[in-house]
Enzyme design. Structure first.
Site, PDB file in Angstrom:
ATOM      1  N   ASP A 107      58.752 154.132 -17.317  1.00 48.69           N
ATOM      2  CA  ASP A 107      58.843 155.490 -17.856  1.00 48.69           C
ATOM      3  C   ASP A 107      59.570 156.429 -16.900  1.00 48.69           C
ATOM      4  OD1 ASP A 107      57.817 155.575 -20.425  1.00 48.69           O
ATOM      5  OD2 ASP A 107      55.751 155.693 -19.759  1.00 48.69           O
ATOM      6  N   HIS A 151      58.385 165.217 -26.013  1.00 48.07           N
ATOM      7  CA  HIS A 151      57.506 164.108 -26.398  1.00 48.07           C
ATOM      8  C   HIS A 151      56.087 164.670 -26.362  1.00 48.07           C
ATOM      9  CE1 HIS A 151      56.351 159.727 -26.527  1.00 48.07           C
ATOM     10  NE2 HIS A 151      55.200 160.320 -26.220  1.00 48.07           N
ATOM     11  N   GLY A 197      49.456 162.678 -24.453  1.00 47.27           N
ATOM     12  CA  GLY A 197      50.161 162.960 -23.212  1.00 47.27           C
ATOM     13  C   GLY A 197      51.457 163.642 -23.612  1.00 47.27           C
TER      14      GLY A 197
END
Length: 417
Positions: free
Chosen positions: A153, A213, A217
């Site tokens: 990530d 996003h 999270g």
């Protein structure tokens, strides 16, 4: 016979997802399965294969992501409803999502050397890397003939400028301990960039977007000419926006006023995984769950919130998102092709998209109410919900797909065999 499939593995703290893909330039889904509720039993299984869909509550005791992975792999191979999966002998690669990759700039093949290097990074992300590495270890032991590829990530953000990724602390200490901004959700941002650039009919290296996003999270990324130039998460995924159980940005001293035990090991620590009390509080006991009692944002993002705490949680998230959008709009010098909503909440919550764009109307963005309410349907990767007469940045929804991005990367980055 040529191996013909790729397995993408996405392990979180409470769920594990497996997706099997065909081994071709644009991979196609063969079957997808997931176990959820690992931390809130009973665990639940869901899988799809073509037109077949199945859900069940599991009687088996599944207490860790590693247990879930073993169960899923065995079920996918042995269940007649998933006969297309066949066996592990048909696998060309296993792709693993690993949250923290340190200074790795791209995905890597797991070898003894790379595996041990990743073990050393666990202290930077004990809540995120441990489960993924345990699953990788299992694959290397039980399926040694299949190469494991790790996708990070953090890799997408290796292009962050020095002045953005550097913390103003003693640099000798910072460099010896790897203390800098890394950024996360990069696999998702890679998918978003490629998909949005294609939708806009622009080369990726000429595309400027601010991508959000937003899920349990949440993070935001400023992408200039196809490269990450800033993002909200930092050394760990805790920084930036609040999440379901994460605090997001706070005064660093707050946690020491919260408890005198901030630096001590949390009861959640194990022999292999050391978590401080501060990490436990700010990652697991904060966010909108701490304000409302629920991690389900669908209960918060409603026209008539049930409590003032629900409204407060919604307003906080909108405020923090708007603040970063303004910040990143300036960093991109106002040359923004699109604001992109992605992630479970970004893709599904019309109310959040409406509130954020109204808050940021001075940046020239606006949504068409009908298009916004409709959202993105099945099979629609990118959808334009902008108001037709608007001259500012487009407002898009992108249904991001980290599983696919890893499979796509495998086929297009590594030698076929």
């Amino acid at each position: 016979m040529a191996r013909k499939s790729i397995l993408s593995v996405n392990a979180g703290s409470s769920s594990v997802k497996l997706t099997f893909y065909t081994f071709e330039k644009t991979p196609k889904v063969i079957a997808a399965a997931q176990v959820s509720g690992i931390t809130a039993p009973p665990a639940k299984l869901k899988y799809t294969s073509g037109e077949k869909q199945h859900k069940e509550e599991l009687k088996e005791s599944i207490g860790t992501p590693q247990d879930a992975f073993k169960f899923l792999l065995q079920r996918c191979i042995s269940d007649p409803e998933l006969s297309e999966v066949a066996s592990t002998d048909d696998l060309a690669y296993i792709c693993h999502r690993v949250v923290h990759g340190g200074d790795y700039e791209t995905s890597v093949v797991i070898t003894d050397e790379t595996y041990h290097h990743l073990e050393k990074l666990e202290d930077l992300a004990p809540l995120h890397n441990y489960s993924a590495l345990e699953i990788i270890r299992h694959c290397r032991k039980e399926i040694p003939s299949v190469r494991s590829i790790t996708f990070f990530d953090s890799a997408f953000h290796q292009t962050l400028p020095e002045h953005v990724k550097t913390y103003p602390i003693d640099q000798k200490t910072a460099k010896s301990n790897g203390l800098r901004k890394y950024g996360f959700h990069g696999i998702s941002y890679s998918f978003i960039l490629r998909s949005v650039a294609e939708f806009l009919n622009k080369p990726a290296d000429q595309t400027n977007i601010i991508a959000m996003h937003i899920g349990s999270g949440a993070s935001i990324c400023a992408i200039k000419d196809g490269k990450s130039v800033d993002t909200t998460m930092g050394l760990t995924p805790l920084a930036g926006l609040p999440g379901a159980t994460r605090s997001g940005d706070i005064d660093p001293s707050l946690v020491f006023h919260y408890t005198n035990d901030a630096g001590k090991l949390s009861p959640a620590s194990t022999k292999e995984m050391h978590i401080s009390t501060a990490e436990e509080i700010l990652n697991k006991k904060s966010g909108w769950k701490a304000l409302t009692g629920t991690t389900d944002f669908a209960q918060i993002a409603v026209e008539n919130p049930p409590t003032k705490e629900h409204k407060l949680a919604f307003d906080i998230l909108v405020d923090r998102i708007a603040g970063y959008l303004g910040n990143y709009f300036v960093k991109l010098d106002g040359r923004v092709d699109a604001f992109v909503f992605a992630g479970g909440i970004g893709e599904k919550s019309a109310l959040l998209r409406k509130a954020v764009t109204e808050k940021c109307r001075c940046l020239g963005c606006a949504v068409d109410p009908g298009k916004n309410d409709k959202g993105a349907g099945d099979g629609e990767t990118v959808v334009d919900i902008s108001r037709g007469d608007d001259k500012g940045p487009k407002v898009l929804i992108c249904q991001t797909d980290e599983q696919f991005e890893m499979a796509y990367g495998c086929v297009n980055q590594y030698e076929r065999s």
